[in-house]
Enzyme design. Structure first.
Site, short mmCIF file in Angstrom:
data_model
loop_
_atom_site.label_atom_id
_atom_site.label_comp_id
_atom_site.label_asym_id
_atom_site.label_seq_id
_atom_site.Cartn_x
_atom_site.Cartn_y
_atom_site.Cartn_z
N TYR A 147 0.84 -1.21 0.00
CA TYR A 147 0.00 0.00 0.00
C TYR A 147 0.87 1.26 0.00
O TYR A 147 0.71 2.13 -0.85
CB TYR A 147 -0.88 -0.05 1.24
CG TYR A 147 -1.88 1.09 1.39
CD1 TYR A 147 -3.02 1.16 0.59
CD2 TYR A 147 -1.69 2.07 2.36
CE1 TYR A 147 -3.94 2.17 0.75
CE2 TYR A 147 -2.62 3.08 2.54
CZ TYR A 147 -3.74 3.14 1.73
OH TYR A 147 -4.66 4.15 1.90
N ASP A 275 3.64 -0.86 12.66
CA ASP A 275 2.53 0.03 13.04
C ASP A 275 3.14 1.39 13.43
O ASP A 275 3.94 1.47 14.36
CB ASP A 275 1.81 -0.58 14.25
CG ASP A 275 0.44 0.00 14.46
OD1 ASP A 275 -0.54 -0.61 14.00
OD2 ASP A 275 0.34 1.06 15.10
P1 NAD Z 1 -12.69 1.77 0.79
O1 NAD Z 1 -11.98 0.45 0.81
O2 NAD Z 1 -13.96 1.90 1.55
O3 NAD Z 1 -12.96 2.24 -0.70
C1 NAD Z 1 -12.14 1.94 -1.77
C2 NAD Z 1 -13.03 1.56 -2.93
O4 NAD Z 1 -12.19 1.21 -4.06
C3 NAD Z 1 -13.89 0.34 -2.64
O5 NAD Z 1 -15.22 0.62 -3.01
C4 NAD Z 1 -13.29 -0.76 -3.51
O6 NAD Z 1 -14.22 -1.73 -3.90
C5 NAD Z 1 -12.73 0.05 -4.66
N1 NAD Z 1 -11.64 -0.63 -5.38
C6 NAD Z 1 -10.57 -1.27 -4.86
N2 NAD Z 1 -9.79 -1.75 -5.84
C7 NAD Z 1 -10.39 -1.40 -7.01
C8 NAD Z 1 -10.08 -1.62 -8.37
N3 NAD Z 1 -8.98 -2.30 -8.73
N4 NAD Z 1 -10.92 -1.14 -9.31
C9 NAD Z 1 -12.04 -0.46 -8.96
N5 NAD Z 1 -12.39 -0.23 -7.68
C10 NAD Z 1 -11.57 -0.69 -6.72
O7 NAD Z 1 -11.62 2.85 1.30
P2 NAD Z 1 -11.79 4.39 1.61
O8 NAD Z 1 -11.51 4.58 3.04
O9 NAD Z 1 -13.05 4.90 1.04
O10 NAD Z 1 -10.55 4.98 0.79
C11 NAD Z 1 -10.72 5.62 -0.47
C12 NAD Z 1 -9.36 6.12 -0.94
O11 NAD Z 1 -8.82 7.02 0.01
C13 NAD Z 1 -8.34 5.01 -1.12
O12 NAD Z 1 -7.56 5.27 -2.26
C14 NAD Z 1 -7.48 5.12 0.12
O13 NAD Z 1 -6.17 4.68 -0.10
C15 NAD Z 1 -7.54 6.62 0.41
N6 NAD Z 1 -7.31 6.91 1.83
C16 NAD Z 1 -8.29 6.65 2.76
C17 NAD Z 1 -8.04 6.92 4.10
C18 NAD Z 1 -9.07 6.67 5.18
O14 NAD Z 1 -8.80 6.93 6.36
N7 NAD Z 1 -10.26 6.23 4.87
C19 NAD Z 1 -6.79 7.42 4.50
C20 NAD Z 1 -5.83 7.64 3.52
C21 NAD Z 1 -6.10 7.40 2.19
N1 UDP Z 2 -5.67 -0.47 16.60
C1 UDP Z 2 -5.99 -0.93 17.88
N2 UDP Z 2 -7.03 -1.80 18.00
C2 UDP Z 2 -7.78 -2.21 16.95
C3 UDP Z 2 -7.46 -1.72 15.66
C4 UDP Z 2 -6.40 -0.86 15.52
O1 UDP Z 2 -5.34 -0.59 18.86
O2 UDP Z 2 -8.72 -2.99 17.17
C5 UDP Z 2 -4.56 0.48 16.46
C6 UDP Z 2 -3.55 0.12 15.36
O3 UDP Z 2 -2.55 -0.73 15.87
C7 UDP Z 2 -3.00 1.48 15.00
C8 UDP Z 2 -4.21 2.44 15.21
O4 UDP Z 2 -5.12 1.71 16.03
O5 UDP Z 2 -1.97 1.86 15.87
C9 UDP Z 2 -4.90 2.84 13.91
O6 UDP Z 2 -5.19 1.65 13.17
P1 UDP Z 2 -5.98 1.68 11.79
O7 UDP Z 2 -5.86 0.31 11.20
O8 UDP Z 2 -7.34 2.23 12.01
O9 UDP Z 2 -5.22 2.76 10.91
P2 UDP Z 2 -3.67 2.91 10.45
O10 UDP Z 2 -2.79 2.05 11.32
O11 UDP Z 2 -3.65 2.50 9.01
O12 UDP Z 2 -3.41 4.34 10.66
#
Ligand code: NAD
Ligand code: UDP
Length: 316
Positions: A147, A275
């Site tokens: 990722y 992490d």
């Molecule tokens: P999500 O998993 O809910 O949504 C991602 C969507 O992309 C899903 O609907 C999935 O089915 C679709 N998808 C995955 N692979 C695909 C492919 N090959 N072709 C078409 N569709 C595909 O995640 P989200 O939280 O909504 O995240 C959306 C975007 O934002 C992502 O790119 C993610 O990396 C980025 N992002 C999210 C967060 C967060 O906290 N939610 C943080 C940082 C970045």
């Molecule tokens: N985490 C936790 N308990 C859970 C799920 C996640 O303590 O049940 C912790 C995880 O180890 C991380 C933080 O919460 O330190 C955020 O995790 P998340 O997967 O939501 O996001 P990311 O690590 O991608 O920022």
């Protein structure tokens, strides 16, 4: 009223994408939502299906797409560690081939394209809070690398297209975001803690719970994406998008226990590999360039998210 545009949202039936689609429709635009339903679901966009300006296409962005649109938001990619580590090769393909295909489409049409990048490009950061010029500390072969490095490569591609083809690119580095439409079972901390609290089962704290994250409510995040897309073509980012409020996982657990009135106890579990210890965005650039800052406090956002999960559990 804004001039009506036809907007492509990849990953549009995921958590963030579904909120973005609703917002674009509410502004009068036509929305073409493309998703392969890997981690998203139709139910997230169910309420949009009756809108004649909304169209849903099942498509995998690792394959080329030929459509006519005015703007692209490229969100397709699983975002939770559980999902993106389930098929790491596909995650890399989605990040890289997906970016190449969407950039190719944007180049053919000469239109603006937004990339949903991530705070994960900073890895386990040595500087705190993170500004956009910090280059990150990422393990290129660790469990998260499919990722983190996939998203870093996507950023490289966006800026290569910018330099080589003068494409109007917009890169947002999204920090942890939460709200309704998060999946209950994707292992992210907010959904895990809320579901555990509502079910009165132990709250799983990984490590000692002293690691920190900054949590942005989804409506604030969508506003930032819209403002970035509307910004002048010269403004490409990358720009941090997140809420600078920083909380330990223990503080988060305590707040959720308080808001739900739950009787759950805390259960300490092993910390996952790589992490990050701490994470907080410096949002000066977003404040200055986009006039944006988050408005929803953690407690307010959690209340809305808890209400969403309560309904989901009741209907299950
Ligand atoms: P999500 O998993 O809910 O949504 C991602 C969507 O992309 C899903 O609907 C999935 O089915 C679709 N998808 C995955 N692979 C695909 C492919 N090959 N072709 C078409 N569709 C595909 O995640 P989200 O939280 O909504 O995240 C959306 C975007 O934002 C992502 O790119 C993610 O990396 C980025 N992002 C999210 C967060 C967060 O906290 N939610 C943080 C940082 C970045
Ligand atoms: N985490 C936790 N308990 C859970 C799920 C996640 O303590 O049940 C912790 C995880 O180890 C991380 C933080 O919460 O330190 C955020 O995790 P998340 O997967 O939501 O996001 P990311 O690590 O991608 O920022």
């Amino acid at each position: 009223m804004f001039p009506r545009k036809r907007v492509l949202v990849t990953g549009g039936s995921g958590f963030l994408g579904s909120h973005l689609c609703s917002r674009l429709l509410s502004e009068g635009h036509e929305v073409l939502c493309v998703d392969n339903f890997f981690s998203g679901s139709r139910s997230n966009v169910e309420e949009l299906m009756d809108n004649r300006r909304f169209e849903l296409i099942r498509h995998d962005v690792t394959f080329p797409l030929f459509v006519e649109v005015d703007e692209i938001y490229n969100l397709a990619c699983p975002a939770s560690p559980v999902h993106y580590q389930h098929d790491p090769v596909q995650t890399i393909k989605t990040c890289v081939h997906g970016a190449i295909n969407m950039l190719g489409l944007a180049k053919r049409l000469n239109i603006p394209i937004f990339q949903a990048s991530t705070s994960e490009v900073y890895g386990d950061p040595e500087v705190h809070p993170q500004t956009e010029d910090y280059r990150g500390c990422v393990n290129p072969i660790g469990l998260r690398s499919c990722y983190d490095e996939g998203k870093r490569c996507a950023e490289a591609l966006f800026f290569a297209y910018r330099r080589q083809h003068k494409l109007p690119v917009k890169v947002g580095r999204i920090f942890n975001t939460y709200g309704p439409h998060m999946l209950p079972n994707d292992g992210r901390v907010i959904s895990n803690f809320i579901i555990q609290a509502l079910q009165n089962v132990p709250i799983t704290i990984y490590g000692d719970g002293s690691q920190t994250r900054s949590f942005c409510y989804v409506d604030d995040l969508v506003e930032c994406m819209i403002r970035l897309m509307a910004s002048p073509a010269e403004f490409t980012g990358p720009v941090n998008m997140g809420n600078p409020g920083e909380f330990t996982m223990l503080e988060l657990a305590e707040t959720i226990l308080d808001l739900t009135g739950s009787k759950s106890r805390l259960s300490f579990e092993p910390l996952p590999e790589d992490d990050p210890r701490q994470r907080r965005p410096d949002i000066s650039l977003a404040r200055n360039a986009l006039g944006w800052e988050p408005k929803v406090t953690l407690r307010e956002g959690l209340e809305k998210t808890i209400a969403y999960f309560e309904t989901m559990l009741r209907e299950a």
